[in-house]
Design a protein around this motif. Structure first.
Motif, PDB file in Angstrom:
ATOM      1  N   LYS A  82     -12.214  -1.523   5.763  1.00 34.70           N
ATOM      2  CA  LYS A  82     -12.193  -0.068   5.362  1.00 34.70           C
ATOM      3  C   LYS A  82     -12.581   0.606   6.569  1.00 34.70           C
ATOM      4  CE  LYS A  82     -13.697  -0.763   0.696  1.00 34.70           C
ATOM      5  NZ  LYS A  82     -14.819  -0.504  -0.265  1.00 34.70           N
ATOM      6  N   THR A  85      -3.877  -2.224  -3.900  1.00 34.13           N
ATOM      7  CA  THR A  85      -4.298  -3.095  -5.151  1.00 34.13           C
ATOM      8  C   THR A  85      -5.813  -3.773  -4.773  1.00 34.13           C
ATOM      9  OG1 THR A  85      -2.895  -4.831  -4.353  1.00 34.13           O
ATOM     10  CG2 THR A  85      -2.076  -3.719  -6.306  1.00 34.13           C
ATOM     11  N   HIS A  86      -6.423  -3.840  -5.634  1.00 36.33           N
ATOM     12  CA  HIS A  86      -7.736  -4.581  -5.376  1.00 36.33           C
ATOM     13  C   HIS A  86      -7.668  -6.172  -5.383  1.00 36.33           C
ATOM     14  CE1 HIS A  86     -12.328  -4.725  -5.642  1.00 36.33           C
ATOM     15  NE2 HIS A  86     -11.930  -5.636  -6.217  1.00 36.33           N
ATOM     16  N   GLY A 137     -11.450  -7.558  -2.918  1.00 37.94           N
ATOM     17  CA  GLY A 137     -11.264  -6.213  -2.526  1.00 37.94           C
ATOM     18  C   GLY A 137     -11.482  -6.115  -0.966  1.00 37.94           C
ATOM     19  N   ALA A 138     -11.032  -4.937  -0.377  1.00 37.50           N
ATOM     20  CA  ALA A 138     -11.053  -4.809   0.956  1.00 37.50           C
ATOM     21  C   ALA A 138     -12.586  -4.840   1.500  1.00 37.50           C
ATOM     22  CB  ALA A 138     -10.404  -3.357   1.515  1.00 37.50           C
ATOM     23  N   LYS A 176      -3.639   4.148  -1.004  1.00 37.40           N
ATOM     24  CA  LYS A 176      -3.663   3.396  -2.505  1.00 37.40           C
ATOM     25  C   LYS A 176      -3.367   1.988  -2.170  1.00 37.40           C
ATOM     26  CE  LYS A 176      -3.420   7.174  -5.499  1.00 37.40           C
ATOM     27  NZ  LYS A 176      -3.774   7.745  -6.783  1.00 37.40           N
ATOM     28  N   GLU A 224      -8.717   1.569  -4.280  1.00 37.17           N
ATOM     29  CA  GLU A 224      -8.239   0.365  -4.642  1.00 37.17           C
ATOM     30  C   GLU A 224      -8.159   0.244  -6.199  1.00 37.17           C
ATOM     31  OE1 GLU A 224     -10.220  -3.073  -1.949  1.00 37.17           O
ATOM     32  OE2 GLU A 224     -11.811  -1.500  -2.255  1.00 37.17           O
ATOM     33  N   ASN A 273     -15.411   4.383   1.124  1.00 42.88           N
ATOM     34  CA  ASN A 273     -13.869   4.613   1.181  1.00 42.88           C
ATOM     35  C   ASN A 273     -13.582   6.050   1.430  1.00 42.88           C
ATOM     36  OD1 ASN A 273     -14.426   2.150  -0.242  1.00 42.88           O
ATOM     37  ND2 ASN A 273     -12.875   2.319  -1.806  1.00 42.88           N
ATOM     38  N   PRO A 310       0.776  -1.122   0.056  1.00 42.72           N
ATOM     39  CA  PRO A 310       0.020  -0.062   0.105  1.00 42.72           C
ATOM     40  C   PRO A 310       0.754   1.249  -0.066  1.00 42.72           C
ATOM     41  CG  PRO A 310      -0.035  -0.830   2.089  1.00 42.72           C
ATOM     42  CD  PRO A 310       0.892  -1.735   1.397  1.00 42.72           C
TER      43      PRO A 310
END
Lengths: 70, 70, 70, 70, 70, 70
Positions: free
Chosen positions: D20, D9-10, D14-15, D7, D49, F54, A2
Motif C-alpha cells: 500500500k 479484491t481482497h 490482502g495487500a 478498488k 479492498e 489505506n 483493479p
C-alpha cells in the motif's frame, strides 16, 4: 482487476490526451509491478476532470483560491 | 434504499434516453426482486458516461484500443 | 466494459452470497441486453454494504429511523 | 490536488502495508511527474479492498471464478 | 482530511457559483466543528451535477418524473 | 435528492454514533437551506471511514505520517 479512479481539477484547457495516456499506462504498470502482474491487461483507469467551481479545498473553491492568488 | 452507480464509456453518440430509462428501470426491478421489495420506490440509479480518452483498460485508453482495432 | 457500483445498508446479517451472485449476474445480463452485448464478459459489479449508523436519509441515520419505527 | 481511488479484491490476506505504501508513493510521484509537480505534496490516494463475494466480473463473483478455476 | 462528494441533479440552469461556494464552505465548517477542527484547511468538497436523464429514483429518471408531474 | 459521500480516516476508535448523526443531520439541513428545501427529507449521506494504512496524502500513508510525527 483493479479499478483506479482519478479526480482532478480541469485547469488550463485540461489534461492532454498524451497526459491521460501516460497516466493510465503508468498507473497500470505500477500496479502490476507491485502486485505480481495483477491488472496488467485488465486494470481500469478512469480520469475525471472537475470544474474549478465544483472543487473546493478548505472551504474555498479552486476558482476562489486561484482568484485570490492573483 | 440502494444507490447504484453505472460508469460506461460514451460511444457512438452515447446511450439513448430510452436505454437509460430501460437500464434504470431494470436495475431497480431486479434489485427489488432479489431483496424482498427493497428499493422499488427509492432506489437511485446514476449513469455516468465517460469520454473514451478518459477510460483505460490494461494501460490503454479506449480511444487507443479503438484506433488500433481499425 | 461498464462498471456498476451498488451501495446498500447492511441489514439483518447482510446480503447473502446467493443474493450477491444473483444481483451481479442479473445486472450484467440486463446491461448486455440493453447495450447490444456490451459488458457480457467484462462488466464489473461491486457491492458495498454500509453500516446503518453510517447511512442517513433525510438527516437521520438508518439506525435512528429503524429505532423510531419500533 | 488529485484524488486517486483504488478498488481491488481482497485476496490472500490482502495487500500488505508495504504494498500500500509503495502504491501510494508511486501513484503520487507518477502523477506529479506527468503534471508538472501537481499533487506531489497533496495528492490523496485511497485504497479499498473488496471482498471477493462482492466483486463480480462478467456476471460471476470473483469467489465463483476462483472456485471454478480450481 | 475528509473528502466530501456531492451528487445532485442539474436543474434549472444548475447550481450557481454562489450556491457551490456556500455549500463547500458550509460543509467544511460543519465537519471541522464536529471533529475538533479536522479538515478546516484541508477538506475537499467536490460537487457533481448529473443530467436529469441520467439520474433515476424508484426506476424512473428525474426527467420522466418531472414530465409526469406537469 | 442529493447524495453526499464522506470519506475520512478512521482514527482514535472512529467517529462516534453521535458525530455521525450530527454530520448527517447538519449536511442535510445545510443543503436544504442553500437549495430551497431540496433534499430535506430525501438527501442521502454515507460516511465511510478508511483505515490509516489505506489513506495516503502526498505519497505517504496517514499511518506513516502519524508515525513520523511522534
Amino acid at each position: 482487476m483493479p479499478l483506479i479512479n482519478v479526480k482532478m481539477t480541469h485547469e488550463d484547457g485540461g489534461a492532454t490526451k498524451e497526459q491521460k495516456e501516460a497516466l493510465s499506462k503508468g498507473i497500470t504498470e505500477l500496479f502490476a509491478s507491485i502486485f505480481d502482474g495483477r491488472g496488467a491487461k485488465s486494470a481500469v483507469v478512469i480520469i475525471e476532470e472537475v470544474n474549478m467551481d465544483n472543487y473546493a479545498i478548505g472551504g474555498k473553491t479552486v476558482s476562489q483560491i486561484r482568484e485570490e492568488a492573483k
